[in-house]
Design a protein around this motif. Structure first.
Motif, short mmCIF file in Angstrom:
data_model
loop_
_atom_site.label_atom_id
_atom_site.label_comp_id
_atom_site.label_asym_id
_atom_site.label_seq_id
_atom_site.Cartn_x
_atom_site.Cartn_y
_atom_site.Cartn_z
N TYR A 1 32.13 38.27 55.39
CA TYR A 1 32.37 39.58 54.77
C TYR A 1 33.24 39.44 53.52
N THR A 2 34.12 38.47 53.52
CA THR A 2 35.18 38.39 52.51
C THR A 2 34.65 37.95 51.16
N GLY A 3 35.47 38.18 50.13
CA GLY A 3 35.08 37.76 48.79
C GLY A 3 35.26 36.28 48.57
N LYS A 4 36.30 35.71 49.18
CA LYS A 4 36.58 34.28 49.00
C LYS A 4 37.21 33.75 50.27
N ARG B 1 34.70 49.69 58.20
CA ARG B 1 35.28 49.68 56.86
C ARG B 1 34.85 50.85 55.98
N TYR B 2 34.36 51.93 56.57
CA TYR B 2 34.21 53.17 55.81
C TYR B 2 35.61 53.75 55.56
N ASN B 3 35.74 54.52 54.50
CA ASN B 3 37.04 55.14 54.25
C ASN B 3 36.97 56.66 53.99
N SER B 4 35.79 57.26 54.11
CA SER B 4 35.66 58.71 53.94
C SER B 4 34.56 59.24 54.86
N ASN C 1 24.81 49.20 56.54
CA ASN C 1 25.14 49.97 55.34
C ASN C 1 26.55 49.66 54.86
N SER C 2 27.52 49.68 55.77
CA SER C 2 28.91 49.44 55.39
C SER C 2 29.14 48.00 54.95
N ALA C 3 28.44 47.06 55.59
CA ALA C 3 28.59 45.65 55.21
C ALA C 3 28.16 45.42 53.77
N LYS C 4 27.04 46.05 53.38
CA LYS C 4 26.55 45.85 52.01
C LYS C 4 27.42 46.58 50.99
N MET C 5 28.09 47.65 51.42
CA MET C 5 29.02 48.32 50.51
C MET C 5 30.28 47.49 50.31
N ASN D 1 19.80 38.33 61.91
CA ASN D 1 19.94 38.12 63.35
C ASN D 1 21.37 37.79 63.75
N TYR D 2 22.04 36.96 62.95
CA TYR D 2 23.43 36.63 63.25
C TYR D 2 24.34 37.83 62.99
N PHE D 3 24.03 38.56 61.93
CA PHE D 3 24.83 39.75 61.66
C PHE D 3 24.66 40.76 62.80
N LYS D 4 23.47 40.92 63.30
CA LYS D 4 23.20 41.85 64.40
C LYS D 4 23.99 41.45 65.65
N LYS D 5 24.03 40.15 65.95
CA LYS D 5 24.81 39.69 67.10
C LYS D 5 26.29 40.00 66.90
N PHE D 6 26.75 39.79 65.68
CA PHE D 6 28.15 40.09 65.37
C PHE D 6 28.44 41.57 65.61
N ALA D 7 27.60 42.44 65.04
CA ALA D 7 27.83 43.89 65.16
C ALA D 7 27.81 44.32 66.62
N GLU D 8 26.87 43.80 67.39
CA GLU D 8 26.77 44.17 68.80
C GLU D 8 27.98 43.66 69.60
N SER D 9 28.52 42.52 69.20
CA SER D 9 29.66 41.95 69.92
C SER D 9 30.95 42.70 69.67
N MET D 10 30.98 43.51 68.59
CA MET D 10 32.22 44.21 68.24
C MET D 10 32.50 45.41 69.16
N GLY D 11 31.47 45.91 69.87
CA GLY D 11 31.70 46.97 70.84
C GLY D 11 32.06 48.32 70.26
N SER D 12 31.43 48.75 69.20
CA SER D 12 31.64 50.03 68.52
C SER D 12 33.00 50.10 67.83
#
Length: 668
Positions: free
Chosen positions: A77-80, A255-258, A600-604, A623-634
């Motif tokens: 996710y990070t820039g560097k 990471r939404y803010n509004s 959506n939020s990841a690409k923003m 597929n890896y991103f989907k596993k990550f999102a599902e593992s976060m538990g909402s």
């Protein structure tokens, strides 16, 4: 001489006693302040919570040994991201250490307390909250998580990043070293997002034995889109207070803010009015008290509420409710700007607009209010002011006034001519006349009347401290069609082409937000040909968003590169529209939007996450991103039902670090 020396010693002794007394009272005051602060509205809202982690983790966690190597999706996710030698183990001896010479602000404390509670709810590193202390950096201990908010202008100027970021105050530097972790930012928001990254990294790295070991690293990060907004149509469909609060928590963790709360629509009106309480009589609606509680959660979770009251169109429910009420209550009156509007006022009895063409008229409730009628405008202005005053007290600084699809989608015959969506503006000749006769615009048109109305509402709301925004579809710049200019201070939410590009709006001085329906719309509807998300909006699925969407390109097609000036790019949206509110319930909407909002939020935040330009220098596949999102538990603390209230671990009392003499020396 001896007497003089004795007197000096006595003076020094007395001064020391005075200093001890003062310092003791100061530190006691700190303790009292911390106790009072810990029971503030936001802190109380967290309550007590003990999580059963086993149920939540049954879906499994992203395997860090799989591609892309030992890195995590949170790091991508990070820039560097720069890997370092060694590792850090987060234990129950670790502490959140706020680096400061004086008592931290309540805002900063609430941010740290919230994140502490979120770590504990995920049992990272255990099921209890960690201590929160503050003091000078030199007093920090091994295992601490240092929170460094840069306060002085000199420190802020010295904060620089190698990565591009749209907002330096939302940016941060995260260092994981063998003996400590530090998060540094010139803004509270940056501290918050740094801790979100740390928590998500920790969730991915948590070992089977419950230990949390993080690889040492150096991270620079900040958002690509400054505003990352979720839009909720809670006007057509009633959402409970609990659902909205949990949706805010989930959105913040992504990471939404509004959040735009669109409480007025053609099919409903779901937030109680103080001056016209009859508007929501007989329907499910949110009370003012409900909204106050929602605002507390939003403030705690670093989200701003943007109220949305659509004008002048999309008001069929309000128009019909008004007509029903005044028929039963013919003595109805209201006062606006010192003038009384009652049954003797021209326009009383209906606030609906009408069609007019070649001397013929046709009444309809489906096209909003008539902005050329003084009574209609005064009624709507009074209603807008009612909500403007309320939301300003709740901390909102932006206001959505809609301005879209103001004449509806009706097809009809009038004076021998057929009208539809493409030529409907010709059927409001009374607005044409108003532009010429009342506004004094030579060869003025109905569009000039419309723009003048939006400008007037915006100017008034700016007086409350708001920045307004409208949808783009009715804002035209065609020669002979619209001579009036929309106020530059009004932002544009770009959801449909409408013949005018986002670039043109930006070049006219407007800040523009990406909300193109083919990427950003989740719509609750079935118009007889199946779920609309499987046909018209089939492109709005999480895989397509993650793999192909570029928030900075204002096109419904991928790889179009239709950008706007950087200083006029405001951010992007994910919009939930409830066109057929009963078609799906709250739980279904929650489930069906979750992966979509993650993508959506990841690409923003980082549009390069799925490329070799990601933070880890390698693409993260869907597929890896989907596993990550599902593992976060909402979100941390979520129990599986979006309509249930949540409770979080109780925040600890703030303590100052250092020995008594160190505290005393530090204080003076």
């Amino acid at each position: 001489m001896i007497k003089i020396i004795k007197n000096k010693i006595l003076c020094v002794f007395l001064i020391a006693i005075m200093l001890l007394t003062i310092s003791a009272s100061v530190f006691a005051a700190d303790e009292i302040f911390a106790l009072q602060d810990a029971s503030s509205a936001e802190a109380i809202a967290l309550d007590l919570y003990k999580k059963d982690k086993a149920d939540r983790d049954s879906s499994g966690i992203f395997d860090p040994e799989l591609e892309p190597g030992a890195k995590t999706v949170a790091e991508a996710y990070t820039g560097k991201y720069v890997a370092k030698e060694g590792c850090f183990e987060l234990t129950d001896k670790s502490r959140f250490y706020i680096v400061t010479d004086k008592l931290p602000t309540e805002e900063m404390l609430n941010t740290v307390r919230l994140m502490n509670a979120q770590f504990a709810s995920e049992e990272i590193p255990g099921g209890t909250v960690l201590p929160i202390v503050y003091g000078k950096e030199k007093f920090a201990e091994k295992g601490d998580i240092l929170i460094i908010l840069l306060n002085s202008n000199e420190d802020k100027k010295g904060f620089s990043l190698d990565v591009d970021t749209s907002d330096i105050k939302q940016s941060y530097i995260l260092k994981v070293e063998e003996d400590r972790i530090s998060i540094t930012s010139p803004g509270k928001d940056g501290i918050y997002y740094g801790m979100i990254t740390l928590l998500q990294m920790a969730k991915e790295k948590e070992n089977a034995d419950g230990k949390t070991t993080l690889d040492c690293c150096y991270i620079e990060d900040g958002p690509d889109s400054p505003e990352r907004t979720v839009f909720l149509d809670c006007g057509r469909k009633y959402f409970t207070r609990e659902w909205i609060e949990n949706f805010i928590r989930r959105s913040s963790f992504q990471r939404y803010n509004s959040i735009v709360l669109h409480f007025s629509e053609a099919e409903g009106f779901r937030l109680d009015s103080e001056i016209f309480p009859w508007i929501t009589e007989g329907i499910d609606s949110l009370s003012r008290e409900d909204m106050i509680e929602i605002a507390k959660v939003a403030r705690t979770y670093n989200m701003e509420i943007i109220p949305s009251l659509d004008i002048p169109g999309h008001n069929r429910y309000l128009i019909e409710k008004y007509e029903e009420y005044v028929k039963k209550n013919p003595d109805f009156s209201f006062t606006y700007n010192g003038k009384i509007y009652d049954r003797d006022t021209k326009g009383f009895g209906s606030i609906a607009n009408h069609y007019s063409y070649r001397g013929k008229t046709k009444k309809t409730n489906g096209i909003g209010i008539d902005v050329t009628d003084e009574y209609d405008v005064a009624f709507m202005d009074a209603l807008i002011d009612d909500y403007a005053e309320f939301f300003r007290r709740l901390g909102s600084t932006r206001f959505d006034i809609g301005g879209d699809e103001i004449l509806g989608w009706n097809e009809f015959e009038l004076a021998g001519k057929h009208f539809n969506y493409s030529n409907r503006w010709e059927a409001i000749e009374h607005w044409d006349k108003y532009a010429v006769q009342e506004l004094g615009i030579e060869k003025g048109t109905a569009r000039d009347t419309f723009i003048n109305y939006l400008n007037g509402v915006s100017e008034r709301l700016e007086g409350y401290g708001y920045k307004c925004r409208v949808f783009n579809d009715e804002i035209k710049y065609y020669a002979g069609s619209q001579r009036s200019r929309l106020r530059e201070s009004i932002d544009i939410v770009y959801w449909a082409g409408g013949g005018v590009s986002a670039e043109i709006h930006a070049n006219k001085g407007h800040t523009v937000y990406h909300d193109i329906s083919k990427w950003c719309y989740y719509v609750v509807a079935d118009w007889g040909d199946g779920d609309i998300m499987t046909n018209k909006y089939k492109t709005v699925n999480s895989a397509n968003i993650y793999n192909k969407w570029d928030p900075g390109s204002f096109s419904s097609k991928p790889n179009s590169n239709k950008t706007v000036r950087e200083d006029k790019f405001g951010g992007a949206y994910f919009s939930i529209w409830c066109d057929q509110p009963d078609y799906k319930n709250e739980k279904t909407i929650w489930k069906e939007t979750e992966l979509r909002t993650w993508a959506n939020s990841a690409k923003m935040w980082n549009p390069e996450i799925n490329t070799k330009e990601s933070g880890i220098g390698a693409p993260v596949t869907y597929n890896y991103f989907k596993k990550f999102a599902e593992s976060m538990g909402s979100f941390p603390g979520y129990k599986g039902d979006p309509t249930e209230e949540i409770n979080m671990p109780e925040p600890p009392i703030l303590k100052i670090e250092g020995s008594f003499w160190q505290k005393l020396i530090s204080f003076f």
